[in-house]
Write a protein that holds these residues in place. Structure first.
Motif, PDB file in Angstrom:
ATOM      1  N   ASP A 141      25.476  45.068  43.336  1.00 49.23           N
ATOM      2  CA  ASP A 141      25.806  44.349  42.158  1.00 49.23           C
ATOM      3  C   ASP A 141      27.403  43.766  42.649  1.00 49.23           C
ATOM      4  OD1 ASP A 141      23.427  44.852  40.968  1.00 49.23           O
ATOM      5  OD2 ASP A 141      24.274  46.483  39.979  1.00 49.23           O
ATOM      6  N   ILE A 142      28.170  44.491  42.697  1.00 51.01           N
ATOM      7  CA  ILE A 142      29.436  44.083  42.768  1.00 51.01           C
ATOM      8  C   ILE A 142      29.704  42.881  43.937  1.00 51.01           C
ATOM      9  CG2 ILE A 142      32.049  44.747  43.401  1.00 51.01           C
ATOM     10  CD1 ILE A 142      31.308  47.352  41.661  1.00 51.01           C
ATOM     11  N   ASP A 143      28.900  43.443  45.157  1.00 51.45           N
ATOM     12  CA  ASP A 143      29.011  42.431  46.189  1.00 51.45           C
ATOM     13  C   ASP A 143      28.611  41.267  45.859  1.00 51.45           C
ATOM     14  OD1 ASP A 143      30.201  44.330  47.935  1.00 51.45           O
ATOM     15  OD2 ASP A 143      28.173  44.984  48.856  1.00 51.45           O
ATOM     16  N   ALA A 144      27.293  41.231  45.143  1.00 48.86           N
ATOM     17  CA  ALA A 144      26.920  39.755  44.516  1.00 48.86           C
ATOM     18  C   ALA A 144      27.661  39.299  43.674  1.00 48.86           C
ATOM     19  CB  ALA A 144      25.582  40.096  43.751  1.00 48.86           C
ATOM     20  N   LYS A 145      28.495  39.719  42.986  1.00 47.82           N
ATOM     21  CA  LYS A 145      29.542  38.945  42.093  1.00 47.82           C
ATOM     22  C   LYS A 145      30.672  38.474  43.019  1.00 47.82           C
ATOM     23  CE  LYS A 145      30.152  38.908  38.234  1.00 47.82           C
ATOM     24  NZ  LYS A 145      29.784  37.706  37.228  1.00 47.82           N
ATOM     25  N   VAL A 146      31.214  39.014  43.925  1.00 51.79           N
ATOM     26  CA  VAL A 146      32.047  38.668  44.983  1.00 51.79           C
ATOM     27  C   VAL A 146      31.692  37.366  45.602  1.00 51.79           C
ATOM     28  CG1 VAL A 146      33.649  39.029  47.006  1.00 51.79           C
ATOM     29  CG2 VAL A 146      33.209  41.004  45.051  1.00 51.79           C
ATOM     30  N   ALA A 147      30.214  37.462  45.819  1.00 52.61           N
ATOM     31  CA  ALA A 147      29.832  36.180  46.943  1.00 52.61           C
ATOM     32  C   ALA A 147      29.605  35.182  45.822  1.00 52.61           C
ATOM     33  CB  ALA A 147      28.379  36.837  47.424  1.00 52.61           C
ATOM     34  N   GLU A 148      29.342  35.413  44.387  1.00 51.77           N
ATOM     35  CA  GLU A 148      29.109  34.364  43.593  1.00 51.77           C
ATOM     36  C   GLU A 148      30.491  33.556  43.327  1.00 51.77           C
ATOM     37  OE1 GLU A 148      28.277  35.161  39.132  1.00 51.77           O
ATOM     38  OE2 GLU A 148      26.422  34.897  39.939  1.00 51.77           O
ATOM     39  N   LEU A 149      31.509  34.279  43.345  1.00 50.35           N
ATOM     40  CA  LEU A 149      32.671  33.899  42.960  1.00 50.35           C
ATOM     41  C   LEU A 149      33.210  33.152  43.984  1.00 50.35           C
ATOM     42  CD1 LEU A 149      34.497  36.558  40.855  1.00 50.35           C
ATOM     43  CD2 LEU A 149      33.654  34.437  39.864  1.00 50.35           C
ATOM     44  N   GLU A 150      33.113  33.600  45.308  1.00 50.49           N
ATOM     45  CA  GLU A 150      33.498  32.826  46.434  1.00 50.49           C
ATOM     46  C   GLU A 150      32.653  31.577  46.653  1.00 50.49           C
ATOM     47  OE1 GLU A 150      33.510  35.665  49.597  1.00 50.49           O
ATOM     48  OE2 GLU A 150      35.441  36.506  49.221  1.00 50.49           O
ATOM     49  N   GLU A 151      31.370  31.650  46.448  1.00 52.09           N
ATOM     50  CA  GLU A 151      30.821  30.355  46.525  1.00 52.09           C
ATOM     51  C   GLU A 151      31.302  29.407  45.576  1.00 52.09           C
ATOM     52  OE1 GLU A 151      26.425  28.883  45.072  1.00 52.09           O
ATOM     53  OE2 GLU A 151      26.790  30.990  45.348  1.00 52.09           O
ATOM     54  N   LEU A 152      31.652  29.842  44.274  1.00 51.02           N
ATOM     55  CA  LEU A 152      32.293  28.681  43.499  1.00 51.02           C
ATOM     56  C   LEU A 152      33.548  28.235  43.922  1.00 51.02           C
ATOM     57  CD1 LEU A 152      32.460  27.473  40.715  1.00 51.02           C
ATOM     58  CD2 LEU A 152      33.581  29.431  39.740  1.00 51.02           C
ATOM     59  N   VAL A 153      34.420  29.258  44.473  1.00 51.19           N
ATOM     60  CA  VAL A 153      35.745  28.807  45.174  1.00 51.19           C
ATOM     61  C   VAL A 153      35.532  27.809  46.287  1.00 51.19           C
ATOM     62  CG1 VAL A 153      37.668  29.592  46.657  1.00 51.19           C
ATOM     63  CG2 VAL A 153      37.072  30.892  44.631  1.00 51.19           C
ATOM     64  N   ALA A 154      34.647  28.074  46.942  1.00 49.35           N
ATOM     65  CA  ALA A 154      34.161  27.153  48.309  1.00 49.35           C
ATOM     66  C   ALA A 154      33.886  25.696  47.744  1.00 49.35           C
ATOM     67  CB  ALA A 154      33.292  28.112  49.226  1.00 49.35           C
ATOM     68  N   MET A 155      33.068  25.701  46.769  1.00 49.76           N
ATOM     69  CA  MET A 155      32.531  24.369  46.143  1.00 49.76           C
ATOM     70  C   MET A 155      33.398  23.699  45.777  1.00 49.76           C
ATOM     71  SD  MET A 155      29.821  23.973  42.935  1.00 49.76           S
ATOM     72  CE  MET A 155      31.121  24.237  41.629  1.00 49.76           C
ATOM     73  N   GLN A 156      34.372  24.158  44.915  1.00 49.59           N
ATOM     74  CA  GLN A 156      35.671  23.522  44.243  1.00 49.59           C
ATOM     75  C   GLN A 156      36.448  22.895  45.568  1.00 49.59           C
ATOM     76  OE1 GLN A 156      37.169  26.544  41.634  1.00 49.59           O
ATOM     77  NE2 GLN A 156      36.246  25.790  40.101  1.00 49.59           N
ATOM     78  N   ALA A 157      36.837  23.875  46.475  1.00 50.35           N
ATOM     79  CA  ALA A 157      37.753  23.411  47.525  1.00 50.35           C
ATOM     80  C   ALA A 157      36.836  22.267  48.580  1.00 50.35           C
ATOM     81  CB  ALA A 157      37.689  24.631  48.488  1.00 50.35           C
ATOM     82  N   GLN A 158      35.582  22.370  48.494  1.00 55.23           N
ATOM     83  CA  GLN A 158      34.915  21.241  49.442  1.00 55.23           C
ATOM     84  C   GLN A 158      34.803  19.994  48.645  1.00 55.23           C
ATOM     85  OE1 GLN A 158      33.523  22.015  52.555  1.00 55.23           O
ATOM     86  NE2 GLN A 158      33.707  19.894  52.752  1.00 55.23           N
ATOM     87  N   GLN A 159      34.798  20.025  47.166  1.00 51.57           N
ATOM     88  CA  GLN A 159      34.753  18.797  46.435  1.00 51.57           C
ATOM     89  C   GLN A 159      36.272  18.005  46.450  1.00 51.57           C
ATOM     90  OE1 GLN A 159      33.505  20.351  42.701  1.00 51.57           O
ATOM     91  NE2 GLN A 159      31.505  19.898  43.036  1.00 51.57           N
ATOM     92  N   GLY A 160      37.189  19.038  46.229  1.00 51.06           N
ATOM     93  CA  GLY A 160      38.568  18.638  46.462  1.00 51.06           C
ATOM     94  C   GLY A 160      38.909  17.878  47.658  1.00 51.06           C
ATOM     95  N   ALA A 161      38.480  18.430  48.798  1.00 48.82           N
ATOM     96  CA  ALA A 161      38.402  17.917  50.210  1.00 48.82           C
ATOM     97  C   ALA A 161      37.713  16.639  50.263  1.00 48.82           C
ATOM     98  CB  ALA A 161      37.790  18.882  51.185  1.00 48.82           C
ATOM     99  N   GLU A 162      36.730  16.263  49.753  1.00 52.60           N
ATOM    100  CA  GLU A 162      36.031  15.118  49.769  1.00 52.60           C
ATOM    101  C   GLU A 162      36.302  14.176  49.060  1.00 52.60           C
ATOM    102  OE1 GLU A 162      32.031  16.465  48.569  1.00 52.60           O
ATOM    103  OE2 GLU A 162      31.370  17.163  50.387  1.00 52.60           O
ATOM    104  N   GLN A 163      36.896  14.372  47.820  1.00 54.99           N
ATOM    105  CA  GLN A 163      37.766  13.392  46.976  1.00 54.99           C
ATOM    106  C   GLN A 163      38.924  12.738  47.524  1.00 54.99           C
ATOM    107  OE1 GLN A 163      38.464  15.556  43.197  1.00 54.99           O
ATOM    108  NE2 GLN A 163      36.242  15.552  42.433  1.00 54.99           N
ATOM    109  N   GLU A 164      39.569  13.813  48.330  1.00 50.63           N
ATOM    110  CA  GLU A 164      40.760  13.323  49.030  1.00 50.63           C
ATOM    111  C   GLU A 164      40.471  12.523  50.054  1.00 50.63           C
ATOM    112  OE1 GLU A 164      44.683  15.396  51.687  1.00 50.63           O
ATOM    113  OE2 GLU A 164      43.157  16.648  50.455  1.00 50.63           O
TER     114      GLU A 164
END
Length: 537
Positions: A11-34
């Protein structure tokens, strides 16, 4: 069975993966906008680090630098248990009908799905935003698609706030509690249950109710009253005692003494807001943000608060002062603030600065670490003017060399121009906030923005406040700034309409921070050692 709600490592591993997915998505969007904003962009460079991988690495590093991964996983485990209890999402698609928000607001008789707990349904039904999230959850359950991490965080926060609102939490600063009590739980729920019991009794007296309904309502009211609990400070202390460093203790003492001094001055003047008066003022303040693009929770984060309750505690002092000071503020004072002291701010002015930073990463969060970082910067500043090189390469050591030896903090590095700032963005850049300024009693940014001269150096300034939105060990360190230039944004507009309202707000805000420090100076001589009677009783 309680064991059904305990989190597993999976369960905890899934939460970590979920949050890292969110971090990665935000970083990718920021890079694309830049990349999209640059008309000369030629696409990703072969040697450039993957923005998602870089963001995840920084995310993990920030955890290790603050609470540590072991403690962080414990926190995620608690979140997982919360979701199992209050958001037990179906494992297969339910296929249930879902109201289409394109057809209008959710109807009042919208049915609750069987799998969703009633308390969760109620918690998400307190306002239009919650009801929209409720439909989003139903739609995901109907299709069998998991709730995206971004929306799940908002949904969980809304459920928690709804549960808290229903239960009722009275803090020591909200109401009169015994001296050793930190918070009272359940009082609001008990009040609501008693109101329901009284309604049942009235219905029976009017011939529209039943004795059975009265008995059930009174039983619920007694149970709710018995469940009200006072939580002593001693029971809460163990949660934070091992995380408090000497740098924290100094700020805590400053805050407590400052608040005590302000309350004493306001009480002497008859301007200290009473609890009922405060609740009415705060409810009006909160309602003024309803339906706007920036809800109050977002506004208080900008001010540095990560807790609505702490913001509300401080709001009582600020509101009491502003109501008092507004009555004595003269047109001449406001005019002087607008055209002189605060002129650069009201001209939408910017300051061009060079920044140097010596962090304390890897060192304990304590005063000795800050003194060490400050000494390093002072040593570099002391070399300015020193002769370097030989022959044709002779030059003087300058502030540019200071910046080279102490580069700007890598965390929260903004895109684009990192030298030209308006006041508030520059505050954020060095992790200042309204809260940290209040706690530390000084703002280097306000000082250089309003009082500086071209070429003047400010600092070293230690940012020791980590208990606010922008603060954490990874941001902790010492700053030095050199003023390069001041840039006017626009001519000063007439002092009228929205400009006058903004000027009043800024005047009161600046004076509040100054006045709070005067109250601290006033109360210090009145502080007595423990076990002795204070001079004001």
């Amino acid at each position: 069975d309680r064991a059904d709600f305990l989190p597993s490592d999976t369960d905890i591993d899934a939460k970590v993966a979920e949050l890292e997915e969110l971090v990665a998505m935000q970083a990718q969007q920021g890079a694309e906008q830049e990349s999209g904003a640059d008309e000369f962009s030629v696409g990703p460079q072969p040697d450039a680090p993957d923005p998602a991988e870089k963001a995840i690495a920084e995310y993990r590093a920030s955890i290790e630098a603050s609470v540590g991964m072991t403690k962080y996983r414990e926190m995620l485990g608690a979140e997982s248990s919360f979701e199992k209890v209050f958001l037990p999402f179906p494992s297969v698609a339910t296929g249930e009908p879902v109201w289409d928000l394109a057809d209008g607001p959710t109807p009042e008789d919208d049915p609750k799905p069987d799998w969703m707990p009633q308390v969760t349904w109620n918690a998400l039904g307190k306002d239009d935003n919650g009801k929209t999230l409720r439909q989003f959850v139903k739609k995901s359950a109907a299709s069998g698609d998991p709730i995206p991490a971004f929306f799940k965080g908002q949904i969980i926060r809304t459920i928690r706030q709804g549960l808290v609102d229903e239960l009722g939490i009275d803090w020591f600063f909200d109401t009169t509690l015994p001296d050793d009590v930190f918070v009272r739980l359940g009082a609001r729920s008990a009040e609501h249950s008693e109101v329901a019991a009284e309604a049942a009794r009235s219905a029976l007296a009017e011939g529209t109710g039943s004795e059975q309904a009265v008995a059930q309502a009174e039983l619920a009211a007694r149970a709710a009253a018995d469940a009200v609990r006072d939580v002593p400070t001693d029971e809460m202390w163990y949660l934070v005692s091992n995380m408090v460093a000497d740098a924290d203790v100094e700020l805590v003492m400053r805050e407590l003494l400052t608040l005590r001094g302000m309350q004493w001055v306001l009480s002497q003047a008859g301007r200290w807001m009473q609890p009922d008066e405060m609740r009415e003022a705060y409810d009006e303040h909160r309602a003024s943000y309803d339906g706007t693009l920036f809800p109050l929770r977002a506004i208080i984060m900008f001010k540095g608060y990560d807790s609505v309750d702490r913001y509300r505690e401080h709001y009582r002092y600020r509101k009491s002062y502003e109501a008092w000071r507004s009555e004595t503020m003269t047109e001449e004072e406001l005019e002087d603030h607008y055209r002189a002291g605060g002129r650069h701010f009201f001209e939408r002015g910017k300051v061009v600065v060079d920044l140097a930073f010596e962090g304390t990463q890897g060192q304990p969060f304590e005063q000795a670490s800050f003194e060490q970082a400050k000494a390093k910067l002072m040593a570099s500043l002391g070399r300015i003017g020193e002769t370097l090189g030989e022959g044709d390469d002779v030059r003087e050591y300058s502030f540019d060399d200071v910046m080279a030896e102490h580069p700007k903090m890598p965390v929260r590095t903004p895109q684009g121009d990192d030298r030209t700032f308006q006041r508030n963005p520059l505050r954020i850049r060095i992790t200042e906030s309204e809260l940290s300024i209040f706690l530390q009693g000084y703002s280097m940014i306000d000082d250089l923005f309003y009082n500086g001269q071209r070429g003047e150096i400010f600092g070293p300034y230690a940012e020791t406040c980590r208990r606010h939105v922008w603060g954490a060990e990874i941001n902790a360190g010492v700053w030095v700034a050199r003023v390069k230039n001041y840039v006017r944004g626009r001519p000063l507009a007439p002092l009228e309409g929205s400009n006058e309202l903004q000027a009043k707000d800024d005047f009161l805000s600046q004076n509040y921070l100054y006045w709070s420090q005067e109250c601290l100076k006033l109360i210090l001589p009145r502080v007595k050692p423990a076990g002795t009677e204070s001079s004001d009783g």
